[in-house]
Design a protein around this motif. Structure first.
Motif, PDB file in Angstrom:
ATOM      1  N   ALA A 172       0.844  -1.204   0.000  1.00  0.00           N
ATOM      2  CA  ALA A 172       0.000   0.000   0.000  1.00  0.00           C
ATOM      3  C   ALA A 172       0.881   1.257   0.000  1.00  0.00           C
ATOM      4  N   ASP A 173       1.960   1.202   0.745  1.00  0.00           N
ATOM      5  CA  ASP A 173       2.887   2.348   0.787  1.00  0.00           C
ATOM      6  C   ASP A 173       3.514   2.596  -0.579  1.00  0.00           C
ATOM      7  N   ARG A 174       3.925   1.472  -1.216  1.00  0.00           N
ATOM      8  CA  ARG A 174       4.565   1.598  -2.533  1.00  0.00           C
ATOM      9  C   ARG A 174       3.602   2.177  -3.555  1.00  0.00           C
ATOM     10  N   ALA A 175       2.380   1.629  -3.575  1.00  0.00           N
ATOM     11  CA  ALA A 175       1.388   2.093  -4.549  1.00  0.00           C
ATOM     12  C   ALA A 175       1.055   3.568  -4.301  1.00  0.00           C
ATOM     13  N   THR A 176       0.894   3.920  -3.024  1.00  0.00           N
ATOM     14  CA  THR A 176       0.560   5.313  -2.686  1.00  0.00           C
ATOM     15  C   THR A 176       1.677   6.252  -3.121  1.00  0.00           C
ATOM     16  N   HIS A 177       2.897   5.835  -2.856  1.00  0.00           N
ATOM     17  CA  HIS A 177       4.045   6.672  -3.192  1.00  0.00           C
ATOM     18  C   HIS A 177       4.100   6.926  -4.708  1.00  0.00           C
ATOM     19  N   LYS A 178       3.916   5.840  -5.468  1.00  0.00           N
ATOM     20  CA  LYS A 178       3.979   5.978  -6.930  1.00  0.00           C
ATOM     21  C   LYS A 178       2.816   6.822  -7.452  1.00  0.00           C
ATOM     22  N   TYR A 179       1.656   6.610  -6.887  1.00  0.00           N
ATOM     23  CA  TYR A 179       0.464   7.387  -7.282  1.00  0.00           C
ATOM     24  C   TYR A 179       0.733   8.884  -7.073  1.00  0.00           C
ATOM     25  N   GLU A 180       1.284   9.203  -5.927  1.00  0.00           N
ATOM     26  CA  GLU A 180       1.527  10.609  -5.612  1.00  0.00           C
ATOM     27  C   GLU A 180       2.692  11.175  -6.434  1.00  0.00           C
ATOM     28  N   GLU A 181       3.597  10.302  -6.839  1.00  0.00           N
ATOM     29  CA  GLU A 181       4.690  10.762  -7.720  1.00  0.00           C
ATOM     30  C   GLU A 181       4.134  11.272  -9.044  1.00  0.00           C
ATOM     31  N   THR A 182       3.116  10.571  -9.563  1.00  0.00           N
ATOM     32  CA  THR A 182       2.514  11.029 -10.822  1.00  0.00           C
ATOM     33  C   THR A 182       1.866  12.390 -10.629  1.00  0.00           C
ATOM     34  N   ARG A 183       1.220  12.571  -9.489  1.00  0.00           N
ATOM     35  CA  ARG A 183       0.576  13.871  -9.244  1.00  0.00           C
ATOM     36  C   ARG A 183       1.630  14.991  -9.332  1.00  0.00           C
ATOM     37  N   GLU A 184       2.788  14.715  -8.761  1.00  0.00           N
ATOM     38  CA  GLU A 184       3.868  15.705  -8.793  1.00  0.00           C
ATOM     39  C   GLU A 184       4.347  15.940 -10.243  1.00  0.00           C
ATOM     40  N   SER A 185       4.415  14.859 -11.038  1.00  0.00           N
ATOM     41  CA  SER A 185       4.841  15.024 -12.440  1.00  0.00           C
ATOM     42  C   SER A 185       3.827  15.848 -13.233  1.00  0.00           C
ATOM     43  N   VAL A 186       2.545  15.636 -12.943  1.00  0.00           N
ATOM     44  CA  VAL A 186       1.514  16.438 -13.618  1.00  0.00           C
ATOM     45  C   VAL A 186       1.663  17.899 -13.209  1.00  0.00           C
ATOM     46  N   ARG A 187       1.878  18.106 -11.918  1.00  0.00           N
ATOM     47  CA  ARG A 187       2.070  19.479 -11.437  1.00  0.00           C
ATOM     48  C   ARG A 187       3.193  20.158 -12.215  1.00  0.00           C
ATOM     49  N   ALA A 188       4.302  19.429 -12.359  1.00  0.00           N
ATOM     50  CA  ALA A 188       5.458  20.001 -13.059  1.00  0.00           C
ATOM     51  C   ALA A 188       5.129  20.263 -14.536  1.00  0.00           C
ATOM     52  N   LEU A 189       4.421  19.319 -15.154  1.00  0.00           N
ATOM     53  CA  LEU A 189       4.093  19.463 -16.585  1.00  0.00           C
ATOM     54  C   LEU A 189       3.320  20.742 -16.873  1.00  0.00           C
ATOM     55  N   ILE A 190       2.388  21.093 -15.986  1.00  0.00           N
ATOM     56  CA  ILE A 190       1.527  22.254 -16.270  1.00  0.00           C
ATOM     57  C   ILE A 190       1.913  23.478 -15.426  1.00  0.00           C
ATOM     58  N   GLY A 191       2.970  23.339 -14.643  1.00  0.00           N
ATOM     59  CA  GLY A 191       3.458  24.493 -13.886  1.00  0.00           C
ATOM     60  C   GLY A 191       2.544  24.943 -12.763  1.00  0.00           C
ATOM     61  N   ALA A 192       1.800  24.000 -12.166  1.00  0.00           N
ATOM     62  CA  ALA A 192       0.925  24.376 -11.045  1.00  0.00           C
ATOM     63  C   ALA A 192       1.775  24.720  -9.820  1.00  0.00           C
ATOM     64  N   ARG A 193       1.210  25.521  -8.948  1.00  0.00           N
ATOM     65  CA  ARG A 193       1.946  25.948  -7.762  1.00  0.00           C
ATOM     66  C   ARG A 193       2.205  24.771  -6.828  1.00  0.00           C
ATOM     67  N   GLU A 194       1.205  23.918  -6.655  1.00  0.00           N
ATOM     68  CA  GLU A 194       1.345  22.798  -5.718  1.00  0.00           C
ATOM     69  C   GLU A 194       0.561  21.588  -6.222  1.00  0.00           C
ATOM     70  N   SER A 195       1.016  20.403  -5.838  1.00  0.00           N
ATOM     71  CA  SER A 195       0.390  19.192  -6.369  1.00  0.00           C
ATOM     72  C   SER A 195      -1.026  18.979  -5.825  1.00  0.00           C
ATOM     73  N   ALA A 196      -1.362  19.647  -4.710  1.00  0.00           N
ATOM     74  CA  ALA A 196      -2.733  19.531  -4.183  1.00  0.00           C
ATOM     75  C   ALA A 196      -3.750  20.140  -5.144  1.00  0.00           C
ATOM     76  N   GLU A 197      -3.267  20.955  -6.077  1.00  0.00           N
ATOM     77  CA  GLU A 197      -4.176  21.568  -7.053  1.00  0.00           C
ATOM     78  C   GLU A 197      -4.439  20.648  -8.250  1.00  0.00           C
ATOM     79  N   VAL A 198      -3.832  19.445  -8.212  1.00  0.00           N
ATOM     80  CA  VAL A 198      -4.002  18.478  -9.307  1.00  0.00           C
ATOM     81  C   VAL A 198      -4.924  17.355  -8.838  1.00  0.00           C
ATOM     82  N   ILE A 199      -6.075  17.240  -9.483  1.00  0.00           N
ATOM     83  CA  ILE A 199      -7.058  16.214  -9.102  1.00  0.00           C
ATOM     84  C   ILE A 199      -7.158  15.195 -10.220  1.00  0.00           C
ATOM     85  N   PHE A 200      -7.141  13.925  -9.855  1.00  0.00           N
ATOM     86  CA  PHE A 200      -7.315  12.882 -10.867  1.00  0.00           C
ATOM     87  C   PHE A 200      -8.799  12.568 -11.044  1.00  0.00           C
ATOM     88  N   THR A 201      -9.191  12.528 -12.326  1.00  0.00           N
ATOM     89  CA  THR A 201     -10.579  12.203 -12.690  1.00  0.00           C
ATOM     90  C   THR A 201     -10.529  11.074 -13.712  1.00  0.00           C
TER      91      THR A 201
END
Ligand code: PMP
Length: 407
Positions: free
Chosen positions: A62-91
């Motif tokens: 569960a830790d591994r999956a969570t970590h990887k899931y949240e890593e993608t959120r950070e990559s999306v944040r970087a891709l679109i230049g958002a201020r923080e990854s909390a502003e990235v919601i997966f739908t």
């Protein structure tokens, strides 16, 4: 050209096959892109090694999956230049992201008599949710017209804009014509009257440099499957203060802080909008797709695709019977056209018989087709793995097809 197309093609197993006896030429990238091997591997590896529910912290998997899931959120944040990854919601996709905003932002901030602006270029998924909201609230939907070339009439946009405008929801780049809209101008003008802006980035996110802070858009939405990633996954970016002010979308697990039968309090963003078990494998496998885009470079991608677009236009400009549709000055690599005397569907079938995949029809933009006086078009849309040689085969095939009805 600084990219090595052959090296890139070798990363995409699906491209190396014959269709109807011909090497596949995949020109339906605006509908969905193909996936590199690293994405396929990440999907398999997740199920082979890490499969577990996330954010429950119960054990190592569960830790591994969570970590990887949240890593993608950070990559999306970087891709679109958002201020923080909390502003990235997966739908689940662009469509769900727009519906989420219509249902939550809409129910809280849109009232009877308020105006929502969209444009003639919109995909159905950026029309219907607003119509539904207008029906529920008594708000009014207004539409920015376009020129025959497929560009927004900016003077009309300025006339439509007023203190009644509460939201502008507009496509960044058109899937049917390729038009790139002047997003920054629209956003600045909207903010000057106090309106918020949602940018539909389904077609821009993989082709154009997007910096949501620089653009200052309030919402930005896109789908992973058009960025070399898995299906069933989308992104909603929203500014923190808006996301915090909006009520939740779906109720259930994960989106809560505390539940009693009397009252439920909600989780912080982004989790407030991610009820239930999400598309964990897809989120995790989206990261290598994002890494692929970043390492290839958006500028290189845009230059390469644009070169293919120019080349196609050049090869087809003198072919009798071919009528390009959508000739905006600023475009992503979408070549839409009709052939005199032929139904777009028949053209698509004849191309398919030669192994060439294109899209035909209204491209989920029926009001746009209506405005252009067309039932539909044939659309070739290019991606980073397409080549000039493929464009040549396509142009030769089209010339033959067009000659059937245009002597
Ligand atoms: N908007 C645009 C401009 C699109 O091109 C698409 C997909 N064709 C969508 C919205 C909807 O995306 P999805 O089907 O992935 O939700």
């Amino acid at each position: 050209m600084s990219i090595q197309v052959n090296a890139i093609r070798s990363l995409f197993p699906i491209l190396h096959q014959e269709v109807n006896g011909y090497p596949l030429i995949y020109f339906d990238n605006a509908a969905t892109t193909q996936k590199p091997q690293v994405v396929l591997d990440a999907l398999t590896q997740y199920y082979e090694k890490d499969n577990s529910n996330i954010h429950r912290g119960a054990h190592t998997l569960a830790d591994r999956a969570t970590h990887k899931y949240e890593e993608t959120r950070e990559s999306v944040r970087a891709l679109i230049g958002a201020r923080e990854s909390a502003e990235v919601i997966f739908t689940r996709g662009t469509t769900e992201s727009i519906n989420l905003v219509a249902k939550t932002f809409g129910s809280k901030f849109i009232q009877k008599g308020d105006e929502i602006l969209i444009s003639t270029l919109e995909h159905h998924s950026n029309i219907v949710p607003w119509q539904m909201l207008c029906e529920q609230t008594g708000a009014i939907l207004k539409v920015i017209p376009i020129t025959d070339a497929g560009e927004l009439v900016m003077e009309e946009f300025e006339k439509l804009l007023s203190s009644k405008t509460k939201l502008i929801s507009i496509v960044h780049a058109s899937n049917a014509l390729g038009t790139i809209n002047p997003a920054k101008k629209i956003i600045d003008a909207a903010h000057a009257v106090g309106a918020k802006v949602l940018l539909d980035g389904a077609q821009s996110a993989s082709h154009l440099e997007v910096d949501v802070q620089e653009l200052d858009c309030d919402f930005f939405v896109f789908s992973a499957h058009k960025l070399y990633g898995p299906t069933g996954l989308g992104v909603l970016y929203g500014k923190r203060e808006l996301l915090e002010a909006m009520p939740p979308f779906l109720g259930g697990g994960e989106m809560i802080r505390e539940v009693t039968f009397e009252k439920t309090t909600y989780n912080t963003i982004p989790f407030k909008f991610e009820a239930g078990t999400p598309s964990i494998a897809e989120v995790i496998a989206f990261k290598p797709a994002l890494d692929f885009i970043t390492s290839t470079g958006k500028t290189n991608i845009h230059l390469h695709e644009n070169d293919l677009l120019q080349y196609a236009a050049e090869l087809l400009q003198d072919v009798k019977g071919i009528i390009p549709v959508g000739t905006a000055a600023e475009k992503i690599a979408v070549y839409s056209f009709t052939i005199k005397g032929m139904h777009p569907f028949d053209v698509g079938q004849l191309l398919d018989a030669k192994g060439i995949a294109v899209r035909t029809g209204h491209h989920c933009t029926q009001p746009l087709m209506h405005r252009l006086g067309l039932e539909g078009t044939v659309r070739a849309s290019f991606a980073i793995y397409n080549t000039r040689a493929e464009v040549e085969v396509f142009a030769q095939a089209l010339a033959k097809i067009a000659s059937l009805k245009n002597k």
